[in-house]
Motif scaffolding. Structure first.
Motif, PDB file in Angstrom:
ATOM      1  N   PHE A   1      51.012  60.292 -81.285  1.00 44.12           N
ATOM      2  CA  PHE A   1      51.111  61.677 -80.827  1.00 44.12           C
ATOM      3  C   PHE A   1      50.158  61.962 -79.671  1.00 44.12           C
ATOM      4  O   PHE A   1      50.433  62.808 -78.826  1.00 44.12           O
ATOM      5  N   LYS A   2      49.059  61.221 -79.620  1.00 39.58           N
ATOM      6  CA  LYS A   2      48.177  61.334 -78.461  1.00 39.58           C
ATOM      7  C   LYS A   2      48.935  60.919 -77.205  1.00 39.58           C
ATOM      8  O   LYS A   2      48.868  61.579 -76.165  1.00 39.58           O
ATOM      9  N   MET A   3      49.676  59.811 -77.307  1.00 41.11           N
ATOM     10  CA  MET A   3      50.464  59.325 -76.178  1.00 41.11           C
ATOM     11  C   MET A   3      51.510  60.356 -75.753  1.00 41.11           C
ATOM     12  O   MET A   3      51.702  60.612 -74.560  1.00 41.11           O
ATOM     13  N   VAL A   4      52.179  60.972 -76.733  1.00 37.94           N
ATOM     14  CA  VAL A   4      53.194  61.987 -76.423  1.00 37.94           C
ATOM     15  C   VAL A   4      52.557  63.177 -75.725  1.00 37.94           C
ATOM     16  O   VAL A   4      53.081  63.690 -74.725  1.00 37.94           O
ATOM     17  N   LEU A   5      51.399  63.637 -76.227  1.00 41.87           N
ATOM     18  CA  LEU A   5      50.709  64.782 -75.630  1.00 41.87           C
ATOM     19  C   LEU A   5      50.267  64.491 -74.203  1.00 41.87           C
ATOM     20  O   LEU A   5      50.260  65.378 -73.356  1.00 41.87           O
ATOM     21  N   GLU A   6      49.886  63.240 -73.939  1.00 37.63           N
ATOM     22  CA  GLU A   6      49.461  62.877 -72.595  1.00 37.63           C
ATOM     23  C   GLU A   6      50.626  62.895 -71.614  1.00 37.63           C
ATOM     24  O   GLU A   6      50.443  63.091 -70.418  1.00 37.63           O
ATOM     25  N   ARG A   7      51.837  62.693 -72.128  1.00 39.78           N
ATOM     26  CA  ARG A   7      53.018  62.661 -71.257  1.00 39.78           C
ATOM     27  C   ARG A   7      53.661  64.030 -71.101  1.00 39.78           C
ATOM     28  O   ARG A   7      54.317  64.300 -70.095  1.00 39.78           O
ATOM     29  N   ILE A   8      53.489  64.892 -72.098  1.00 40.38           N
ATOM     30  CA  ILE A   8      54.127  66.208 -72.058  1.00 40.38           C
ATOM     31  C   ILE A   8      53.058  67.292 -72.103  1.00 40.38           C
ATOM     32  O   ILE A   8      52.425  67.489 -73.137  1.00 40.38           O
ATOM     33  N   PRO A   9      52.827  67.997 -71.011  1.00 35.24           N
ATOM     34  CA  PRO A   9      51.813  69.071 -71.012  1.00 35.24           C
ATOM     35  C   PRO A   9      52.086  70.100 -72.099  1.00 35.24           C
ATOM     36  O   PRO A   9      53.226  70.500 -72.328  1.00 35.24           O
ATOM     37  N   GLY A  10      51.000  70.513 -72.772  1.00 32.77           N
ATOM     38  CA  GLY A  10      51.152  71.477 -73.855  1.00 32.77           C
ATOM     39  C   GLY A  10      51.795  72.773 -73.421  1.00 32.77           C
ATOM     40  O   GLY A  10      52.505  73.413 -74.194  1.00 32.77           O
ATOM     41  N   GLY A  11      51.551  73.162 -72.166  1.00 33.91           N
ATOM     42  CA  GLY A  11      52.131  74.403 -71.668  1.00 33.91           C
ATOM     43  C   GLY A  11      53.641  74.402 -71.717  1.00 33.91           C
ATOM     44  O   GLY A  11      54.278  75.436 -71.953  1.00 33.91           O
ATOM     45  N   VAL A  12      54.239  73.230 -71.505  1.00 31.15           N
ATOM     46  CA  VAL A  12      55.698  73.118 -71.563  1.00 31.15           C
ATOM     47  C   VAL A  12      56.193  73.358 -72.978  1.00 31.15           C
ATOM     48  O   VAL A  12      57.177  74.055 -73.208  1.00 31.15           O
ATOM     49  N   ILE A  13      55.487  72.762 -73.945  1.00 31.73           N
ATOM     50  CA  ILE A  13      55.860  72.947 -75.343  1.00 31.73           C
ATOM     51  C   ILE A  13      55.765  74.423 -75.730  1.00 31.73           C
ATOM     52  O   ILE A  13      56.644  74.963 -76.413  1.00 31.73           O
TER      53      ILE A  13
ATOM     54  N   LEU B   1      46.654  74.454 -76.903  1.00 33.10           N
ATOM     55  CA  LEU B   1      46.304  75.761 -76.352  1.00 33.10           C
ATOM     56  C   LEU B   1      45.029  75.710 -75.507  1.00 33.10           C
ATOM     57  O   LEU B   1      44.679  76.677 -74.838  1.00 33.10           O
ATOM     58  N   GLN B   2      44.351  74.536 -75.575  1.00 29.37           N
ATOM     59  CA  GLN B   2      43.124  74.337 -74.804  1.00 29.37           C
ATOM     60  C   GLN B   2      42.001  75.294 -75.193  1.00 29.37           C
ATOM     61  O   GLN B   2      41.205  75.728 -74.356  1.00 29.37           O
TER      62      GLN B   2
ATOM     63  N   SER C   1      36.876  74.018 -71.325  1.00 30.07           N
ATOM     64  CA  SER C   1      35.692  74.121 -70.476  1.00 30.07           C
ATOM     65  C   SER C   1      34.652  73.044 -70.755  1.00 30.07           C
ATOM     66  O   SER C   1      33.684  72.911 -70.008  1.00 30.07           O
ATOM     67  N   VAL C   2      34.810  72.282 -71.841  1.00 28.53           N
ATOM     68  CA  VAL C   2      33.767  71.334 -72.208  1.00 28.53           C
ATOM     69  C   VAL C   2      34.184  69.873 -72.144  1.00 28.53           C
ATOM     70  O   VAL C   2      33.339  68.998 -72.019  1.00 28.53           O
ATOM     71  N   MET C   3      35.465  69.567 -72.207  1.00 30.95           N
ATOM     72  CA  MET C   3      35.897  68.176 -72.167  1.00 30.95           C
ATOM     73  C   MET C   3      37.383  68.090 -71.846  1.00 30.95           C
ATOM     74  O   MET C   3      38.114  69.073 -71.924  1.00 30.95           O
ATOM     75  N   SER C   4      37.819  66.885 -71.493  1.00 32.62           N
ATOM     76  CA  SER C   4      39.226  66.671 -71.195  1.00 32.62           C
ATOM     77  C   SER C   4      40.051  66.715 -72.471  1.00 32.62           C
ATOM     78  O   SER C   4      39.523  66.575 -73.578  1.00 32.62           O
ATOM     79  N   THR C   5      41.356  66.900 -72.313  1.00 34.38           N
ATOM     80  CA  THR C   5      42.249  66.905 -73.472  1.00 34.38           C
ATOM     81  C   THR C   5      42.162  65.590 -74.229  1.00 34.38           C
ATOM     82  O   THR C   5      42.122  65.562 -75.460  1.00 34.38           O
ATOM     83  N   ARG C   6      42.101  64.486 -73.490  1.00 33.90           N
ATOM     84  CA  ARG C   6      42.024  63.165 -74.135  1.00 33.90           C
ATOM     85  C   ARG C   6      40.747  63.043 -74.967  1.00 33.90           C
ATOM     86  O   ARG C   6      40.780  62.591 -76.116  1.00 33.90           O
ATOM     87  N   SER C   7      39.610  63.443 -74.392  1.00 38.23           N
ATOM     88  CA  SER C   7      38.339  63.357 -75.110  1.00 38.23           C
ATOM     89  C   SER C   7      38.341  64.260 -76.336  1.00 38.23           C
ATOM     90  O   SER C   7      37.844  63.886 -77.408  1.00 38.23           O
TER      91      SER C   7
END
Length: 203
Positions: free
Chosen positions: A89-101, A162-163, A168-174
């Motif tokens: 699911f990490k891989m899927v999230l990296e390919r599809i921006p959450g905003g689109v979902i 939703l970020q 403001s503190v780290m990347s989505t991946r981190s």
């Protein structure tokens, strides 16, 4: 036969488009141009955009189902399978921006309901199986509710999409990696922690 081939060609194109340029799923003119066909042809197979997106999501989720079933049927320990499941699911999230979902959830409720059904009928089920297997292996704390853990994980990932409060503190991946480590450590027994260290999930 030709009609089915055309329909499959449209879906195949849009599936690739969704996984590479998910924010550009709004223009039928562009789709028609890239496919070398008229908008009329697209609408012949999919009378409304909702129908097309529903078919697209159904196709995409079926592919995910096959991948996750392969993980579930593997020879790894249940805790290792859970890690592979989470990393998928990490891989899927990296390919599809959450905003689109979130846009699909807001503007295409019928399409989003396909995901909701999939989640309840498959994601929760496979998650519960892995948690129960981990309990039998002695790797996951015995008195935890598998279904609650599934929903708990889902809600944390949703907050990540939703970020908030991560942007403001780290990347989505981190942020995803931090959630993963906290979650896996929190549900694991001492034997489970040793298994996570063995497979390199935590250090």
């Amino acid at each position: 036969m030709e009609a089915n081939d055309t329909k499959e060609r449209i879906i195949s194109y849009l599936l690739d488009k969704f996984l590479t340029e998910p924010t550009r799923l709004d223009t039928v003119d562009e789709w028609a141009r890239d496919l070398g066909m008229s908008k009329k042809t697209i609408y012949k197979h999919f009378p409304a955009k909702e129908h097309l997106l529903s078919e697209l999501f159904s196709t995409m989720l079926e592919k995910q189902r096959l991948m996750l079933t392969t993980i579930l049927e593997g020879e790894n320990s249940s805790l290792h399978k859970l890690l592979l499941f989470i990393n998928h699911f990490k891989m899927v999230l990296e390919r599809i921006p959450g905003g689109v979902i979130l846009q699909i959830e807001k503007h295409h409720r019928e399409v989003y309901s396909i995901w909701e059904t999939y989640k309840q009928e498959f994601i929760d089920q496979i998650f519960v199986q892995m948690i129960e297997g981990g309990k039998k292996d002695g790797h996951i704390i015995a008195d935890l509710s598998p279904l609650f853990l599934s929903r708990f994980w889902e809600n944390n990932v949703r907050n990540l999409i939703l970020q908030l409060p991560y942007a403001s503190v780290m990347s989505t991946r981190s942020a995803f990696d931090e959630i993963k480590k906290i979650f896996l450590r929190g549900i694991s027994t001492a034997e489970g922690i040793a298994e996570l260290e063995r497979i390199g999930a935590i250090k």
